[in-house]
Design a protein around this motif. Structure first.
Motif, short mmCIF file in Angstrom:
data_model
loop_
_atom_site.label_atom_id
_atom_site.label_comp_id
_atom_site.label_asym_id
_atom_site.label_seq_id
_atom_site.Cartn_x
_atom_site.Cartn_y
_atom_site.Cartn_z
N ASN A 80 92.14 41.83 64.26
CA ASN A 80 90.92 40.91 64.43
C ASN A 80 91.32 39.45 64.21
O ASN A 80 92.29 39.34 63.52
N TRP A 81 90.52 38.65 64.58
CA TRP A 81 90.56 37.06 64.43
C TRP A 81 90.82 36.84 62.96
O TRP A 81 91.51 36.07 62.32
N THR A 82 89.88 37.18 62.29
CA THR A 82 89.57 36.92 60.84
C THR A 82 90.52 37.35 60.02
O THR A 82 91.28 36.53 59.08
N LEU A 83 91.19 38.68 59.97
CA LEU A 83 92.35 38.99 59.32
C LEU A 83 93.30 38.12 59.82
O LEU A 83 94.44 38.19 58.89
N ALA A 84 93.61 37.80 61.14
CA ALA A 84 94.79 37.13 61.65
C ALA A 84 94.76 35.59 60.93
O ALA A 84 95.80 35.02 60.61
N LEU A 85 93.57 35.19 60.59
CA LEU A 85 93.50 33.90 59.97
C LEU A 85 93.92 34.03 58.63
O LEU A 85 94.55 33.27 58.02
N VAL A 86 93.65 35.32 57.72
CA VAL A 86 93.92 35.44 56.46
C VAL A 86 95.56 35.49 56.35
O VAL A 86 96.17 35.02 55.45
N GLY A 87 96.00 36.40 57.27
CA GLY A 87 97.62 36.93 57.27
C GLY A 87 98.19 35.64 57.64
O GLY A 87 99.28 35.16 56.87
N GLY A 88 97.88 34.68 58.55
CA GLY A 88 98.65 33.58 59.12
C GLY A 88 98.54 32.60 57.99
O GLY A 88 99.39 31.69 57.54
N GLY A 89 97.16 32.48 57.19
CA GLY A 89 97.11 31.24 56.11
C GLY A 89 98.06 31.99 55.09
O GLY A 89 98.69 30.73 54.46
N LEU A 90 98.43 32.89 54.81
CA LEU A 90 99.23 33.45 53.43
C LEU A 90 100.60 33.10 54.08
O LEU A 90 101.51 32.51 53.06
N ALA A 91 100.88 33.40 55.22
CA ALA A 91 102.31 33.14 55.87
C ALA A 91 102.67 31.61 55.55
O ALA A 91 103.50 31.14 55.32
N LEU A 92 101.36 30.85 56.22
CA LEU A 92 101.51 29.37 56.23
C LEU A 92 102.09 28.90 54.85
O LEU A 92 102.96 28.17 54.51
N LEU A 93 101.03 29.41 53.75
CA LEU A 93 101.29 29.00 52.30
C LEU A 93 102.64 29.22 51.81
O LEU A 93 103.40 28.26 51.12
N PHE A 94 102.97 30.58 52.04
CA PHE A 94 104.33 30.82 51.55
C PHE A 94 105.52 30.16 52.31
O PHE A 94 106.54 29.54 51.56
N PHE A 95 105.61 29.78 53.53
CA PHE A 95 106.60 29.14 54.02
C PHE A 95 106.66 27.82 53.78
O PHE A 95 107.56 27.22 53.62
#
Length: 163
Positions: A118-133
Motif C-alpha cells: 500500500n501507499w502508506t507502507l511505500a512512503l515508510v519504506g521509501g522514506g527509510l531508503a531515502l534517509l539511508f542513502f
C-alpha cells in the motif's frame, strides 16, 4: 571492483539489511502480521490500479540505477570509498545527479513496496531508503572530496539526488 574492501564497509552491510527488510516486509507485513492500532494504516493491500503505479515507479528506478551503473563503468564499487584507480565521473547520469544509483534504488524499493502492499507502507519504506542513502552519500562524498580536487566544483553544480 574491490569486493574485499567493500565487504568491510558497514554501509554495504546496512544496505543489505535495508534490502532484506523491505523485500520481506512489503509482501508479508500486510498479509500476515497484526499491528494492532496501526493495522489499517500499514496492513492493507491497496487496489490493483494503485499497485500498478508501484510497478511503474519500480521500472523507473531500475532504469535510473542501470543508467548510473553504465555511466560509472569500471569505477563501480558497492562501498563508499572510491577505487584507488578510479576516476571522477561527471557525464551520463552523473551530469544530472551526483548519486543516480542511489536515487534509482530508492525509487525501486518504494515502487516494490507500493506494488506489493500500500501507499502508506511505500512512503515508510521509501522514506527509510531515502534517509539511508542520503547518509551513505554524505559518507561517500567525504571520500570523493579527499580523492578528487574537481569534486568541490562538481558538487556545487550538480544536485546530490533528484529526490
Amino acid at each position: 571492483m574491490d569486493l574485499h574492501k567493500a565487504a568491510r564497509d558497514p554501509w554495504v552491510w546496512g544496505q543489505v539489511a535495508l534490502f532484506i527488510l523491505i523485500l520481506l516486509a512489503a509482501p508479508l507485513l500486510p498479509r500476515f502480521i497484526n499491528l494492532g492500532s496501526l493495522d489499517y494504516a500499514l496492513n492493507r493491500v491497496d487496489p490493483p490500479w494503485i499497485r500498478a503505479l508501484g510497478a511503474i515507479v519500480m521500472a523507473a528506478g531500475i532504469l535510473v540505477a542501470v543508467w548510473g551503473v553504465r555511466s560509472l563503468g569500471a569505477n563501480l564499487t558497492p562501498g563508499t570509498e572510491p577505487l584507488a584507480t578510479g576516476e571522477l565521473v561527471v557525464s551520463g547520469a552523473y551530469a544530472h545527479t551526483r548519486h543516480p544509483i542511489y536515487a534509482g534504488v530508492i525509487l525501486l524499493l518504494t515502487g516494490y513496496t507500493l506494488a506489493w502492499s500500500n501507499w502508506t507502507l511505500a512512503l515508510v519504506g521509501g522514506g527509510l531508503a531515502l534517509l539511508f542513502f542520503r547518509a551513505k552519500a554524505r559518507k561517500e562524498e567525504e571520500w570523493l572530496t579527499s580523492r578528487f580536487q574537481a569534486y568541490q566544483t562538481y558538487r556545487r553544480h550538480v544536485p546530490r539526488m533528484l529526490l
